[in-house]
Design an enzyme around this catalytic site. Sequence first.
Site: not given
Length: 240
Positions: A103-105, A107
Amino acid sequence: MSERIAKFMARSGVCSRREAEEFIRQQRVTVNGEVVSSPAFNVEGTEKILLDGEKLPAVEGTRLWLYYKPVGLLTTHKDTSNRPTVFDNLPAGLPRVISVGRLDLNSEGLLLLTNNGELSRKLELPQNGWSRRYKVKVHGKVDVKKLAKLEEGVTIDGINYGPVKIVLESEQGSNAWLSVTLNEGKNREIRKLMKSINLEVARLIRLSYGPFQLGNLKKGEVREVSGKVLKEQLGSKFQL
């Protein structure tokens, strides 16, 4: 029974299979004192296998955890800029774990963690057909016709994105909540899809990954999946 060393290393939980292959290319792995030159090298598991001169952890039974990743943490074991990571902020007592995908930063939501790098690789494969469901808050004017176009699959900046399912759950002024379900999960896929129709993602929460649900987990909380449930959900497909 012998198996490829990269797979054995992944099962030990020290790294993913892809990382193991890279470590071997960097000549950081030895078997009985000899540098391994190919990830296709087979081992029985009884050999003296070292990574950077350190013995691998013992191969344990496969375990899986559900984790509510908060915003602001990177899904990586090491960041060159020393930003906070998921693995620096896990509760004490967990063994070394690997994430299933990322999951990106910015999210948040459900992130699966496992001590088996080989299982992590398998769970990430699109051909397994596991859907990932997200709750997404967007800013901008929602055009249901444009949402319908995204559902058919689109190409953005030369990258093909497959069909997705999008449901408009609520709308108030320039803010809306969407339910988005996809099967592949390319890098920042939802953000790029929304940007292509002039919507800005303000919040992105993953609610489920395959049969596993975020449920009532609190931010930063980890819950282990029981062995019984693990075998019921994964056993026949992944030979646990």
